[in-house]
Design a protein around this motif. Structure first.
Motif, PDB file in Angstrom:
ATOM      1  N   ILE A 377      22.097  43.675  65.067  1.00  0.00           N
ATOM      2  CA  ILE A 377      22.992  42.677  64.474  1.00  0.00           C
ATOM      3  C   ILE A 377      22.160  41.697  63.661  1.00  0.00           C
ATOM      4  O   ILE A 377      21.178  41.136  64.166  1.00  0.00           O
ATOM      5  N   LEU A 378      22.552  41.464  62.421  1.00  0.00           N
ATOM      6  CA  LEU A 378      21.908  40.453  61.580  1.00  0.00           C
ATOM      7  C   LEU A 378      22.781  39.204  61.586  1.00  0.00           C
ATOM      8  O   LEU A 378      23.923  39.222  61.110  1.00  0.00           O
ATOM      9  N   HIS A 379      22.233  38.120  62.124  1.00  0.00           N
ATOM     10  CA  HIS A 379      22.973  36.875  62.276  1.00  0.00           C
ATOM     11  C   HIS A 379      22.627  35.904  61.149  1.00  0.00           C
ATOM     12  O   HIS A 379      21.489  35.861  60.668  1.00  0.00           O
ATOM     13  N   ALA A 380      23.599  35.094  60.794  1.00  0.00           N
ATOM     14  CA  ALA A 380      23.372  34.042  59.806  1.00  0.00           C
ATOM     15  C   ALA A 380      22.862  32.773  60.463  1.00  0.00           C
ATOM     16  O   ALA A 380      22.254  31.926  59.806  1.00  0.00           O
ATOM     17  N   SER A 381      23.083  32.636  61.771  1.00  0.00           N
ATOM     18  CA  SER A 381      22.691  31.426  62.502  1.00  0.00           C
ATOM     19  C   SER A 381      22.062  31.796  63.834  1.00  0.00           C
ATOM     20  O   SER A 381      22.499  32.742  64.503  1.00  0.00           O
ATOM     21  N   SER A 382      21.063  31.030  64.226  1.00  0.00           N
ATOM     22  CA  SER A 382      20.416  31.262  65.528  1.00  0.00           C
ATOM     23  C   SER A 382      21.204  30.664  66.678  1.00  0.00           C
ATOM     24  O   SER A 382      20.800  30.781  67.837  1.00  0.00           O
ATOM     25  N   ASP A 383      22.342  30.019  66.370  1.00  0.00           N
ATOM     26  CA  ASP A 383      23.170  29.428  67.420  1.00  0.00           C
ATOM     27  C   ASP A 383      24.164  30.422  68.020  1.00  0.00           C
ATOM     28  O   ASP A 383      24.881  30.081  68.959  1.00  0.00           O
ATOM     29  N   GLU A 384      24.226  31.643  67.471  1.00  0.00           N
ATOM     30  CA  GLU A 384      25.157  32.650  67.967  1.00  0.00           C
ATOM     31  C   GLU A 384      24.886  32.952  69.450  1.00  0.00           C
ATOM     32  O   GLU A 384      23.725  32.996  69.880  1.00  0.00           O
ATOM     33  N   PRO A 385      25.943  33.190  70.250  1.00  0.00           N
ATOM     34  CA  PRO A 385      25.747  33.541  71.665  1.00  0.00           C
ATOM     35  C   PRO A 385      24.819  34.736  71.865  1.00  0.00           C
ATOM     36  O   PRO A 385      24.023  34.756  72.809  1.00  0.00           O
ATOM     37  N   ALA A 386      24.897  35.739  70.994  1.00  0.00           N
ATOM     38  CA  ALA A 386      24.046  36.921  71.144  1.00  0.00           C
ATOM     39  C   ALA A 386      22.578  36.601  70.933  1.00  0.00           C
ATOM     40  O   ALA A 386      21.702  37.346  71.397  1.00  0.00           O
ATOM     41  N   ILE A 387      22.279  35.503  70.245  1.00  0.00           N
ATOM     42  CA  ILE A 387      20.897  35.068  70.059  1.00  0.00           C
ATOM     43  C   ILE A 387      20.420  34.245  71.251  1.00  0.00           C
ATOM     44  O   ILE A 387      19.253  34.306  71.642  1.00  0.00           O
ATOM     45  N   GLN A 388      21.309  33.497  71.861  1.00  0.00           N
ATOM     46  CA  GLN A 388      20.923  32.534  72.886  1.00  0.00           C
ATOM     47  C   GLN A 388      21.087  33.044  74.312  1.00  0.00           C
ATOM     48  O   GLN A 388      20.396  32.583  75.219  1.00  0.00           O
ATOM     49  N   VAL A 398      18.999  39.819  65.152  1.00  0.00           N
ATOM     50  CA  VAL A 398      17.987  39.500  64.141  1.00  0.00           C
ATOM     51  C   VAL A 398      18.413  38.249  63.382  1.00  0.00           C
ATOM     52  O   VAL A 398      19.584  38.098  63.014  1.00  0.00           O
ATOM     53  N   VAL A 399      17.467  37.371  63.167  1.00  0.00           N
ATOM     54  CA  VAL A 399      17.706  36.199  62.335  1.00  0.00           C
ATOM     55  C   VAL A 399      16.505  36.018  61.407  1.00  0.00           C
ATOM     56  O   VAL A 399      15.358  36.259  61.803  1.00  0.00           O
ATOM     57  N   LYS A 400      16.757  35.618  60.163  1.00  0.00           N
ATOM     58  CA  LYS A 400      15.690  35.422  59.183  1.00  0.00           C
ATOM     59  C   LYS A 400      15.419  33.933  58.992  1.00  0.00           C
ATOM     60  O   LYS A 400      16.347  33.117  58.946  1.00  0.00           O
ATOM     61  N   VAL A 401      14.118  33.587  58.882  1.00  0.00           N
ATOM     62  CA  VAL A 401      13.713  32.205  58.628  1.00  0.00           C
ATOM     63  C   VAL A 401      12.661  32.200  57.528  1.00  0.00           C
ATOM     64  O   VAL A 401      12.141  33.261  57.126  1.00  0.00           O
ATOM     65  N   SER A 402      12.302  31.004  57.079  1.00  0.00           N
ATOM     66  CA  SER A 402      11.338  30.887  55.980  1.00  0.00           C
ATOM     67  C   SER A 402       9.948  30.478  56.434  1.00  0.00           C
ATOM     68  O   SER A 402       8.953  30.773  55.758  1.00  0.00           O
TER      69      SER A 402
END
Length: 491
Positions: A377-388, A398-402
């Motif tokens: 899963i590619l998420h737009a936000s790291s606040d998603e339940p699947a991320i946390q 997956v989440v992308k950052v700079s």
């Protein structure tokens, strides 16, 4: 098919629970009921404790070398029964034979470490002043209870049982009610190795058994591995009685891919980490933070994960392209609910494993079972339940950052602190992340950074409740009481 019944192992024999109640066991591959396990209560725990108390002193009074000799025999017999144990784990848990064999081999390795106890537990001695010598001795803590999860029905018990035994303790094990058969077989092996009746016992069950273990005044130490919610409850309940307790909880392990990572190695390692054992391990990768635009890396992860297929009965022991089912229907529905929720929130499902459970896996297993395929899963936000939150299945968020700072901020914001990993070709980058990760176990280009003995296993934050770790050198301190003795003989 003859149904399997798993009774308690108390006083060197199998006995039914006092309640006469049993819980059905379902096959993870098909969902078919294949047996039942005893549901114990405080009466069963009391009987086990009384048996342990009868032999505690005689077992403690053996020399460490004599106890280690029993462990050497245990190691020999576990090796001789390796294939039986592999198939037992694969059948009741759903692991592939390759994964089950790895679990048995790791258990044998831990046994080998415990066999070296005579060299590990010798204490200090020193003349501290004229005529006065100080030395220390280690005594066992007494009766130890270990409450273990389903995901490693042999290896996690072996984190505690061999070292607890060799240091002179009696052990009462409470296996997961979802996977109790493996340690039933191990109990018989232990008896053949010469473990006296009552020194190692098994009390099966669920909540009632756990509460009875926590509340029993003669159980000195409780170890637990499971969810953070229950780990915290067990810790609080034990500490009300001033018990020693070490409880390992859940995990959300973050992998960080720097822009200089080796793409081929990283993609393979990430896939192995999040799909191995169908994601049902506390060390599995469940969140990947990609720094910068790394389209090739993400494409390779999706492609390699998509090549995996459901395990079938024809797979060989070393077939690494297959993965098994999850443990039960509740786990399957939980995993799928996280994927559904992410999709509803606008995340991209790059690889969807929800269709696996609808397919007929093989004619041998039949339709049904608890199947969920690899999912990315590619998420737009790291606040998603699947991320946390802990999913405990073959799902990679997956989440992308700079920047490095954004990546470390996400990892540090997690309530868990079990493991973390940085993929990079730079020692400087590796050191930057290793010094900043808030996790007890850290990998550098290693997605499942499980430390081997003598190093100890344990996390931070909501992943561990207690001061020590559960394996290796710290476990020796956990299972013993150091007594400091000062001696003067001269006038």
């Amino acid at each position: 098919m003859e149904l399997t019944k798993v009774d308690n192992w108390i006083g060197g024999c199998f006995v039914p629970p006092k309640s006469k109640e049993y819980l059905s066991l379902g096959c993870p591959h098909s969902g078919v009921i294949f047996g039942s396990v005893a549901l114990s209560n405080g009466e069963d725990v009391e009987v086990a404790v009384l048996c342990a108390k009868k032999v505690q002193v005689s077992w403690m009074e053996r020399t460490t070398k004599a106890r280690a000799e029993v462990l050497f025999k245990m190691r020999e017999l576990v090796g001789a029964n390796q294939q039986r144990l592999v198939m037992c784990i694969a059948n009741e848990h759903g692991k592939t034979p390759f994964e089950a064999e790895a679990e048995v081999l790791k258990s044998i390795e831990i046994l080998g470490y415990a066999c070296s106890a005579p060299q590990l537990i010798s204490g200090k001695i020193q003349a501290v002043s004229k005529g006065v010598t100080c030395f220390e001795r280690r005594d066992p803590v007494g009766i130890v209870a270990s409450i273990v999860p389903f995901n490693f029905p042999m290896m996690v018990p072996f984190w505690t049982v061999p070292l607890a035994l060799v240091t002179g303790n009696c052990v009462i094990l409470k296996p997961s009610e979802k996977a109790p058969q493996t340690m039933k077989l191990v109990a018989e092996i232990f008896k053949k190795a010469g473990v006296p009746d009552g020194v190692f016992q098994i009390v099966n069950g669920s909540k009632n058994a756990v509460e009875a273990i926590c509340d029993h005044p003669d159980i000195t130490l409780v170890t637990f591995v499971g969810t953070s919610r229950v780990a915290e409850m067990v810790t609080h309940r034990c500490r009300l009685l001033n018990k020693h307790v070490l409880a390992l909880g859940g995990a959300k392990n973050f992998l960080v891919a720097a822009q200089d990572c080796h793409v081929e190695l990283t993609s393979s390692n990430v896939v192995s980490s999040f799909t191995g054992c169908t994601g049902q391990r506390c060390m599995a990768a469940s969140a990947l933070i990609i720094i910068g635009d790394q389209a090739q890396l993400l494409d390779l992860i999706v492609r390699k994960a998509s090549m995996l297929r459901p395990k079938n009965k024809q797979d060989g022991v070393y077939d690494k392209d297959a993965i098994g089912p999850v443990i039960d229907g509740a786990s399957k529905h939980k995993i799928i609910s996280y994927i559904d929720q992410a999709e509803q929130n606008g995340s991209q499902i790059l690889l969807d494993g929800r269709e696996w459970y609808k397919a007929s896996i093989t004619s041998e297993y039949g339709e049904g079972g608890y199947w969920v395929g690899p999912t990315v899963i590619l998420h737009a936000s790291s606040d998603e339940p699947a991320i946390q939150e802990e999913i405990f299945g073959p799902v990679l968020s997956v989440v992308k950052v700079s920047t490095f700072e954004e990546a470390i901020s996400i990892q540090k914001s997690s309530i868990y602190g079990n493991a973390a990993c940085i993929y990079t070709s730079s020692g400087e980058v590796a050191e930057w992340f290793a010094s900043r990760f808030e996790a007890g176990m850290i990998g550098i280009n290693v997605g499942v950074p499980v430390p081997s003995e003598p190093f100890s296993f344990g996390g931070m934050k909501m992943s561990k409740f207690g001061e020590l770790d559960i394996t290796g050198e710290q476990a020796i301190d956990l299972f013993t009481v150091k007594k400091k003795i000062s001696v003067r003989w001269s006038q």
